[in-house]
Design an enzyme around this catalytic site. Structure first.
Site, mmCIF file in Angstrom:
data_model
loop_
_atom_site.group_PDB
_atom_site.id
_atom_site.type_symbol
_atom_site.label_atom_id
_atom_site.label_comp_id
_atom_site.label_asym_id
_atom_site.label_seq_id
_atom_site.Cartn_x
_atom_site.Cartn_y
_atom_site.Cartn_z
ATOM 1 C CD GLU A 184 0.246 -2.114 -5.055
ATOM 2 O OE1 GLU A 184 0.551 -1.187 -4.286
ATOM 3 O OE2 GLU A 184 1.018 -2.559 -5.915
ATOM 4 C CB CYS B 99 8.876 -1.306 -4.077
ATOM 5 S SG CYS B 99 7.454 -2.186 -4.749
HETATM 6 ZN ZN ZN Z 1 7.195 -4.162 -3.680
#
Ligand code: ZN
Length: 632
Positions: free
Chosen positions: A297, A391
């Protein structure tokens, strides 16, 4: 009930601007999103978090114990959601919100150990605290708790969660090993804001120690990754570029900016400014999205910004807004507000459906025809109900709930308007009313409702895209140039204001074609459509009979279109002359041919292209989509 800022520097901090308190969004573009957030997303988020086991974890940790459910950072979902609920209660108190808030706070408080420690995964697995900080997310969760607690105090006056967060911070100050770092930054900015709220200096000192301690390869390595993925390769003070996991990099930078502001650390602030400028110049998508490497990421290399493999995690965009806001407070430079505006409209909003109940974690900027819907990267499945790693959705909730706090600032000279939303701004003894249909329309009317007798300056941001084509009360706005970021800046009007005075700002919101620098080769020969602060895209649903992959823009003329079925009536599509490439039978073979004598591409005929705002894509089903379109 008080109403206050997300970030509130101490009076002695080296900060140019102070956030204006009581900014309220009412109606208009953002008001509609706040309403959906309050009525749909936050209640739904509470349910999804309950289903994930995150509330049960707190109950078990505070009671008989049991098996932890979900990810190691499940507690942070609760905290982000609580922060959203707190800001919503500050906007308008509501019995059901107050009840949900009190119930969740009771669970959080009940889960805290008598010595102040709180992290349900560590508690329920019996692992010693702070023994696996590279992966445990203990401090990451603590940081989110601190932010929620500060929101609770500022928005509702309720101190219960602040007490819990203070005891967590005290435990960190007392028991955290001397050089300990969390694998996922976040606690730094949480500690800094807790210091701002409470004045307890050791919280800021601990945050400063963690900022300085990073970049010395102290965290254990993970998988095939080097130390850069966790921002542990180069000290922040020496770094010239952002690197590694994009969300972590943004949260760390936000925390470092807090520390630099509160400790008057000019060297650190200069380093952060350098990294921010490099990020914008080499590692930011047109949408403001961040992160082009799926593995880890992460940020990619300079100009590594391929649209179909864009990662652009919604949380990274939110982290970028948080960092830019802190840089704006510290410097007053318009470029930070420009990026915030771009990112909010085009990198945060796409993460949530118009109905508020479906989400993107990854925000692709291109989806091809025939993409495998099982390929997460393709985004061809459209938005999802929720995620195992959840998240992003509660992060969107807390940002939308607190958006009013990002509209304006004040200083000794007057009031600065950075983002344009219908609503009101309270800045000391000044009360402003803002009336606008922005971003659909470029007219912004500001009415002075309350003002002191002495003269003061009203500063209105003119976005860089407006390119000087802005007027105030019918006169050209002559924005102050900001050298590092091209045109744009603030138009300043200084006078002795009277209640009822009215200022109009006209920004040139009309469709335009955008190209990338040649080094951004994946976009070479292609154009994107923008209109005001919005980035547009082509969606398959608007182009029956042809395939989006075959389309190209045939000319520079763009015009506003009529409302489209399936999208809200206020959404303005942009129409352009286009063509579809012919796909001939022989193209079905090996798809390459000699380039010594390049031929004009064959076209199947004219097509009217319909561009829609990128944040509205995938609300009428998911299908092929592109931000960049070839032009020839
Ligand atoms: Zn996130």
């Amino acid at each position: 009930m008080s109403d206050d800022a997300v970030v509130r520097p101490r009076p002695d901090a080296a900060v140019t601007l102070r956030p204006a308190s009581g900014g309220r969004v009412e109606g208009g573009f953002w008001g509609a999103r706040q309403r959906v957030n309050r009525e749909v997303t936050i209640p739904l988020g509470g349910e999804r978090i309950r289903e994930s086991g995150a509330f049960a974890n707190l109950e078990l940790a505070g009671g008989a114990g049991g098996e932890h459910r979900g990810k190691v950072f499940a507690d942070s979902d609760v905290y982000k959601w609580l922060e959203a609920v707190a800001w919503e209660r500050g906007r308008a108190e509501d019995e059901s919100l107050a009840r949900s808030y009190a119930e969740a706070v009771r669970l959080v408080a009940g889960a805290q150990r008598p010595d102040g420690y709180l992290h349900t995964h560590t508690q329920l697995t019996g692992r010693p605290p702070y023994s696996d900080l590279a992966s445990s997310h203990e401090l990451y969760c603590a940081g989110h708790l601190m932010q929620a607690a500060v929101a609770g105090r500022r928005a509702t006056g309720d101190d219960t969660l602040l007490g819990v967060a203070g005891r967590v911070a005290d435990h960190l100050v007392k028991d955290l090993p001397g050089d300990a770092l969390d694998g996922h930054p976040e606690v730094e900015t949480g500690l800094a804001e807790l210091y701002r709220e409470t004045g307890v200096r050791p919280y800021l000192d601990l945050a400063a120690r963690m900022i300085t301690g990073r970049g010395h390869e102290r965290l254990p390595l993970k998988g095939h990754h080097g130390p850069g993925i966790r921002q542990d390769r180069v000290p922040l003070r020496d770094a010239t570029a952002v690197e590694g996991h994009a969300v972590r990099a943004m949260y760390l930078a936000a925390g470092a900016t807090d520390v630099a502001a509160e400790t008057s650390d000019r060297g650190l602030l200069d380093a952060l400014e350098r990294q921010w400028l490099d990020m914008v110049a080499t590692r930011t998508y047109l949408t403001g999205g961040l992160g082009s490497v799926w593995y880890g990421e992460q940020f990619g290399g300079p100009h590594e910004l391929a649209p179909e493999t864009a990662y652009c995690e919604t949380c990274a965009a939110i982290g970028s807004v948080q960092w830019s806001w802190r840089m704006l407070l510290a410097t007053g430079a318009a470029r930070y507000a420009d990026l915030m505006e771009r990112t909010l409209h085009n990198a945060v909003l796409p993460g949530i459906s118009l109905t508020g109940d479906r989400f993107f974690y990854v925000n692709a900027l291109r989806v091809r025809a025939g993409a495998n819907p099982d390929d997460r990267r393709a985004a061809a499945r459209g938005r999802q109900d929720w995620f195992g790693t959840a998240c992003c959705p509660p992060n969107v909730m807390r940002l939308l709930s607190s958006l009013g706090h990002y509209l304006a600032t004040r200083d000794d000279d007057g009031v600065q308007l950075h983002l344009y939303a219908n609503g009101t701004v309270r800045a000391g003894d000044v009360l402003l009313e803002v009336e606008t249909d922005y971003p659909w329309d470029g007219r912004v009317e500001i009415v002075v409702r309350e003002t002191p007798d002495r003269p003061w300056t009203l500063a209105l941001r003119v976005p860089a895209w407006a390119d000087g084509a802005a007027g105030v009360n019918g006169e050209p706005a002559n924005p102050t140039a900001t050298a590092a970021n091209g045109p744009g800046g603030y138009h300043r009007v200084r006078r002795a204001w009277r209640p009822g005075d009215r200022v109009s700002l006209d920004l040139a919101v009309r469709p335009r074609l955008t190209a990338a620098v040649p080094r951004l080769d994946v976009a070479r020969g292609q154009v994107a459509v923008e209109r005001g602060p919005l980035v547009y895209c082509l969606e398959q649903v608007d182009h029956p009979g042809v395939i989006v992959d075959d389309l190209c823009v045939a000319g520079p003329d763009l015009r506003d279109g009529a409302p489209l079925p399936g999208l809200p009536a206020e959404v303005v599509p942009v129409l352009a002359r286009g063509r579809a490439h012919a796909h001939r039978a022989e193209d079905g073979g090996f798809p390459y041919r000699t380039a010594t004598a390049p031929q004009e591409p064959e076209h199947a005929g004219p097509v009217e292209l319909t561009f829609v705002p990128y944040h509205t894509w995938a609300n009428r089903g998911a299908g092929p989509m592109t931000i960049w379109t070839p032009m020839h």
